[in-house]
Design a protein around this motif. Structure first.
Motif, short mmCIF file in Angstrom:
data_model
loop_
_atom_site.label_atom_id
_atom_site.label_comp_id
_atom_site.label_asym_id
_atom_site.label_seq_id
_atom_site.Cartn_x
_atom_site.Cartn_y
_atom_site.Cartn_z
N ASN A 48 -14.76 0.85 -10.51
CA ASN A 48 -13.85 1.05 -11.64
C ASN A 48 -13.39 -0.28 -12.22
N CYS A 49 -13.42 -1.34 -11.44
CA CYS A 49 -12.99 -2.68 -11.87
C CYS A 49 -14.19 -3.57 -12.17
N ASP A 50 -15.26 -2.99 -12.68
CA ASP A 50 -16.48 -3.72 -13.06
C ASP A 50 -17.14 -4.44 -11.90
N GLY A 51 -17.10 -3.85 -10.71
CA GLY A 51 -17.80 -4.40 -9.56
C GLY A 51 -17.13 -5.59 -8.90
N LYS A 52 -15.86 -5.84 -9.22
CA LYS A 52 -15.13 -6.95 -8.60
C LYS A 52 -14.66 -6.55 -7.21
N ILE A 53 -14.46 -7.54 -6.36
CA ILE A 53 -13.92 -7.30 -5.03
C ILE A 53 -12.40 -7.23 -5.16
N CYS A 54 -11.84 -6.11 -4.75
CA CYS A 54 -10.41 -5.86 -4.89
C CYS A 54 -9.83 -5.43 -3.54
N LYS A 55 -8.53 -5.52 -3.44
CA LYS A 55 -7.83 -5.01 -2.27
C LYS A 55 -7.77 -3.49 -2.38
N CYS A 56 -8.11 -2.80 -1.30
CA CYS A 56 -8.07 -1.34 -1.27
C CYS A 56 -7.27 -0.89 -0.04
N ILE A 57 -6.53 0.18 -0.20
CA ILE A 57 -5.73 0.72 0.89
C ILE A 57 -6.45 1.95 1.44
N GLU A 58 -6.47 2.07 2.76
CA GLU A 58 -7.20 3.14 3.42
C GLU A 58 -6.38 4.41 3.49
N VAL A 59 -7.03 5.53 3.17
CA VAL A 59 -6.44 6.85 3.34
C VAL A 59 -7.18 7.50 4.51
N ARG A 60 -6.53 7.54 5.66
CA ARG A 60 -7.17 8.13 6.84
C ARG A 60 -7.22 9.64 6.70
N TYR A 61 -8.03 10.29 7.51
CA TYR A 61 -8.18 11.74 7.43
C TYR A 61 -6.87 12.46 7.76
N CYS A 62 -5.98 11.82 8.51
CA CYS A 62 -4.73 12.46 8.91
C CYS A 62 -3.56 12.10 8.00
N ASP A 63 -3.77 11.26 6.98
CA ASP A 63 -2.70 10.84 6.08
C ASP A 63 -2.63 11.73 4.84
N SER A 64 -1.45 11.79 4.26
CA SER A 64 -1.26 12.49 3.00
C SER A 64 -1.69 11.56 1.86
N PHE A 65 -2.56 12.06 0.98
CA PHE A 65 -3.06 11.24 -0.12
C PHE A 65 -1.92 10.81 -1.04
N ASP A 66 -0.97 11.71 -1.30
CA ASP A 66 0.16 11.39 -2.18
C ASP A 66 1.05 10.31 -1.60
#
Length: 94
Positions: A48-66
């Motif tokens: 989504n950011c034109d292939g740039k390396i960005c910081k991403c936060i992990e959503v584990r299977y047990c976490d609430s997405f919201d």
């Protein structure tokens, strides 16, 4: 033998890009042998950011997405404030 060739699909992690605040489709489905801490941040390529390396936060299977999305909005201001983006774009090379 295991039923799942590539790990258990119920335990897949998803990632939210902190720059564009959208789900990172490139890093979708990373399998973990051990669980990372909540709100784990990783450098990943974001389409989504034109292939740039960005910081991403992990959503584990047990976490609430919201809940993770709310934390991502908070952390996005810290990592990608408008001042930091302007400094990166105006930097002279050489």
């Amino acid at each position: 033998m295991s039923r799942y060739k590539n790990g258990n699909p119920k335990r897949q992690s998803r990632f939210i890009c902190l720059q564009c605040l959208q789900e990172n489709k490139l890093a979708q489905g990373i399998q973990r042998k051990s669980q990372r801490k909540k709100f784990h941040i990783k450098d990943l390529t974001c389409l989504n950011c034109d292939g740039k390396i960005c910081k991403c936060i992990e959503v584990r299977y047990c976490d609430s997405f919201d809940e993770v999305m709310d934390k991502a909005k908070e952390l996005s201001k810290m990592y990608y404030s408008r001042e930091n983006i302007n400094k990166e774009n105006n930097r002279k090379v050489g």
